[in-house]
Design an enzyme around this catalytic site. Structure first.
Site, short mmCIF file in Angstrom:
data_model
loop_
_atom_site.label_atom_id
_atom_site.label_comp_id
_atom_site.label_asym_id
_atom_site.label_seq_id
_atom_site.Cartn_x
_atom_site.Cartn_y
_atom_site.Cartn_z
N HIS A 26 35.02 33.80 19.96
CA HIS A 26 33.88 33.73 19.27
C HIS A 26 33.18 34.99 19.92
O HIS A 26 33.72 36.07 20.62
CB HIS A 26 32.85 32.68 19.69
CG HIS A 26 32.47 32.79 21.16
ND1 HIS A 26 33.04 31.86 22.16
CD2 HIS A 26 31.90 33.52 21.91
CE1 HIS A 26 32.69 31.95 23.23
NE2 HIS A 26 32.02 32.99 23.32
P1 TYD Z 1 32.77 26.85 24.94
O1 TYD Z 1 31.89 27.61 24.19
O2 TYD Z 1 33.66 25.80 24.13
O3 TYD Z 1 33.57 27.47 25.82
P2 TYD Z 1 34.37 28.77 25.66
O4 TYD Z 1 33.96 29.61 24.81
O5 TYD Z 1 34.41 29.81 27.14
O6 TYD Z 1 36.00 28.25 25.28
O7 TYD Z 1 31.93 25.67 25.79
C1 TYD Z 1 32.41 24.55 26.27
C2 TYD Z 1 31.42 23.25 26.41
O8 TYD Z 1 30.36 23.65 27.46
C3 TYD Z 1 30.61 23.29 24.97
O9 TYD Z 1 30.40 21.68 25.02
C4 TYD Z 1 29.23 24.13 25.20
C5 TYD Z 1 29.23 23.89 26.74
N1 TYD Z 1 28.35 25.03 27.43
C6 TYD Z 1 27.20 24.94 27.95
O10 TYD Z 1 26.56 23.62 27.99
N2 TYD Z 1 26.58 25.83 28.35
C7 TYD Z 1 27.17 26.92 28.60
O11 TYD Z 1 26.43 28.03 29.08
C8 TYD Z 1 28.39 27.43 28.00
C9 TYD Z 1 29.08 28.60 28.13
C10 TYD Z 1 29.08 26.20 27.30
#
Ligand code: TYD
Length: 205
Positions: free
Chosen positions: A49
């Site tokens: 992303h």
């Molecule tokens: P995600 O955005 O999929 O992580 P990445 O982009 O690193 O692969 O996030 C995984 C889960 O964690 C999703 O349910 C959102 C949650 N999350 C939070 O609650 N707070 C945060 O600061 C972040 C980065 C993710």
């Protein structure tokens, strides 16, 4: 694209090492959130992303990980494997993380609270926004800290400009993707077009 790392001062003595992260000293933004990734499963790709406004600093507190970064001018790989190095991740940069070592703990400092609305999770939409002159300037202007310097990055070939306005990259599907995300692996043709020499490695991601 310009990759910026921050060399973090290590305070070492006979007991071990310590690194401090401080706003405006070695972190060029107000720290509003810290999160970390660990126990990442083998062959997993994360990220996939861009953020419209968020600025972040990533540090591998332990282990190693590879970042793919793309500001619209083509992908660049950066290996992060040193707890005394930070990688600045500005807004409007597509990022993917893979090749996590088993022991990797990737810590990320951010200048905003978690906001799903700030995410662009579709690569085509990212290209549309980053290349649309009618939109407000999107590219991050995060000021480098005094000790920021170009990271030893792996650009597999000289920069090749991709005409994203007339040619939408066609990317092969990745099992890690959710439906609205474009795949990690670049198709052979796309790898060649972007000047990525190691097509096999490129496709295997
Ligand atoms: P995600 O955005 O999929 O992580 P990445 O982009 O690193 O692969 O996030 C995984 C889960 O964690 C999703 O349910 C959102 C949650 N999350 C939070 O609650 N707070 C945060 O600061 C972040 C980065 C993710």
């Amino acid at each position: 694209m310009q990759i910026q790392r921050v060399q973090l001062q290590q305070h070492g003595d006979e007991r071990g090492m310590l690194v401090a992260l401080e706003k405006d000293r070695n972190v060029p933004f107000e720290i509003r959130r810290v999160y970390y990734l660990f126990a990442t499963k083998n062959r997993v790709h994360r990220g996939q992303h861009a953020h419209r406004h968020l600025n972040q600093l990533a540090v591998t507190v332990r282990g190693s990980v590879t970042f793919l970064l793309d500001d619209g001018s083509g992908p660049v790989e950066v290996v992060l494997d040193d707890p005394s190095q930070g990688l600045l991740l500005g807004s409007m940069v597509w990022r993917e993380m893979y090749d996590f070592s088993d022991d990797c703990v990737l810590m990320v400092l951010a200048d905003q609270l978690y906001d799903p609305a700030d995410y662009i999770t579709n690569y085509d939409e990212f290209l549309r926004e980053v290349n649309n002159p009618m939109l407000p300037a999107r590219v991050s202007h995060t000021p480098p800290t005094a000790d920021a310097e170009p990271l030893g990055l792996r650009r597999a070939a000289p920069s090749v400009e991709l005409d994203v306005q007339s040619s939408t990259p066609s990317l092969a599907l990745s099992p890690h993707r959710t439906s609205d995300r474009r795949p990690v692996a670049l198709a052979t043709e796309e790898c060649e077009k972007r000047g990525l020499g190691d097509v096999a490695a490129c496709q295997s991601r």
